[in-house]
Motif scaffolding. Sequence first.
Motif, short mmCIF file in Angstrom:
data_model
loop_
_atom_site.label_atom_id
_atom_site.label_comp_id
_atom_site.label_asym_id
_atom_site.label_seq_id
_atom_site.Cartn_x
_atom_site.Cartn_y
_atom_site.Cartn_z
N ASP A 169 -4.91 -2.24 6.88
CA ASP A 169 -5.36 -1.85 4.56
C ASP A 169 -5.59 -0.14 4.71
O ASP A 169 -6.28 0.73 3.76
CB ASP A 169 -6.57 -2.24 4.51
CG ASP A 169 -7.72 -2.04 5.60
OD1 ASP A 169 -7.25 -0.79 6.50
OD2 ASP A 169 -8.61 -1.41 5.85
N LYS A 170 -4.80 0.71 5.47
CA LYS A 170 -4.45 2.04 5.58
C LYS A 170 -3.50 2.07 5.53
O LYS A 170 -2.68 2.23 6.33
CB LYS A 170 -5.28 2.46 6.63
CG LYS A 170 -6.94 2.50 6.80
CD LYS A 170 -7.65 2.68 7.99
CE LYS A 170 -9.08 2.85 7.93
NZ LYS A 170 -9.23 1.48 8.21
N ALA A 202 2.74 2.00 -3.39
CA ALA A 202 1.34 2.11 -4.51
C ALA A 202 0.56 3.32 -4.11
O ALA A 202 0.76 4.86 -4.66
CB ALA A 202 -0.38 1.66 -3.98
N ARG A 213 -7.88 4.01 2.23
CA ARG A 213 -7.56 3.11 2.40
C ARG A 213 -7.78 2.56 1.59
O ARG A 213 -8.08 2.53 0.27
CB ARG A 213 -9.75 2.71 3.29
CG ARG A 213 -9.93 1.48 3.59
CD ARG A 213 -10.85 0.87 4.19
NE ARG A 213 -11.63 1.60 2.98
CZ ARG A 213 -12.36 0.30 2.38
NH1 ARG A 213 -11.77 -0.57 1.97
NH2 ARG A 213 -13.86 1.52 1.56
N PHE A 214 -6.75 1.08 1.31
CA PHE A 214 -6.71 -0.12 0.56
C PHE A 214 -7.65 -1.24 -0.29
O PHE A 214 -8.35 -1.65 1.29
CB PHE A 214 -5.21 -0.44 0.09
CG PHE A 214 -4.62 0.74 -0.49
CD1 PHE A 214 -3.95 0.94 -1.78
CD2 PHE A 214 -4.23 2.29 0.74
CE1 PHE A 214 -2.66 1.84 -2.03
CE2 PHE A 214 -2.52 2.68 0.07
CZ PHE A 214 -2.70 2.95 -0.82
N ARG A 222 -5.58 -1.21 -4.41
CA ARG A 222 -5.84 -0.32 -4.94
C ARG A 222 -6.40 0.56 -3.82
O ARG A 222 -7.17 0.32 -2.91
CB ARG A 222 -6.58 -0.40 -6.35
CG ARG A 222 -5.85 -0.76 -7.40
CD ARG A 222 -6.82 -1.15 -8.29
NE ARG A 222 -6.60 -0.26 -9.96
CZ ARG A 222 -8.52 0.09 -10.14
NH1 ARG A 222 -8.95 -0.36 -10.60
NH2 ARG A 222 -8.07 1.01 -11.06
N ILE A 223 -6.61 2.63 -4.13
CA ILE A 223 -6.95 3.61 -3.24
C ILE A 223 -9.01 3.16 -3.25
O ILE A 223 -8.74 3.34 -4.25
CB ILE A 223 -6.58 4.39 -3.56
CG1 ILE A 223 -4.97 4.78 -3.31
CG2 ILE A 223 -7.05 5.42 -2.68
CD1 ILE A 223 -4.13 5.96 -3.35
N ASN A 272 0.56 -1.15 0.20
CA ASN A 272 0.03 0.06 -0.14
C ASN A 272 0.75 1.21 -0.13
O ASN A 272 0.52 2.10 -0.48
CB ASN A 272 -0.86 0.18 0.95
CG ASN A 272 -2.01 -1.36 1.35
OD1 ASN A 272 -2.42 -1.86 -0.17
ND2 ASN A 272 -2.67 -2.10 2.49
#
Length: 142
Positions: free
Chosen positions: A80-81, A10, A115-116, A120-121, A7
Amino acid sequence: MSTAATNKAAFSRIHDAVNSGDLEVISKTIDEVVMPDMLFHAPVPMGTTGQQALKQVWAVLLRAFPDIHVAVEDVIAEGDKVVFRNTVTGTHQGEYRGMPPTGKSVAYNEIFIVRFADGRIAEIWGVVDVFAQLRQLGAIPT
């Protein structure tokens, strides 16, 4: 590579794209890294959503501040953040929020939580110091 590291990578792609100053590069990177229906919670009123909202934000910013630069001060990734704190600088050389160009430089802070999902976002929450930005442009008295 861990989810947090993936993440962060990305996010780094988005950051590199926005600092390119090239709207085409920014749009292409948004298409690759951001979900089409991304939820965008930030102080930018507009009638679009998802990827299009993010693209519109950058079109407005680049028109107003063609030399805009986003310096990342802190990045924290967990699960996930990804949370990042930035300092944004630029020179007001184009129309912005109804104001004609002033030639004034701005420097303001922002904090985003991203958050992913599936690399991806999927969602963005943003706090942007718009007051400092508008004060520096002379739209709000000091």
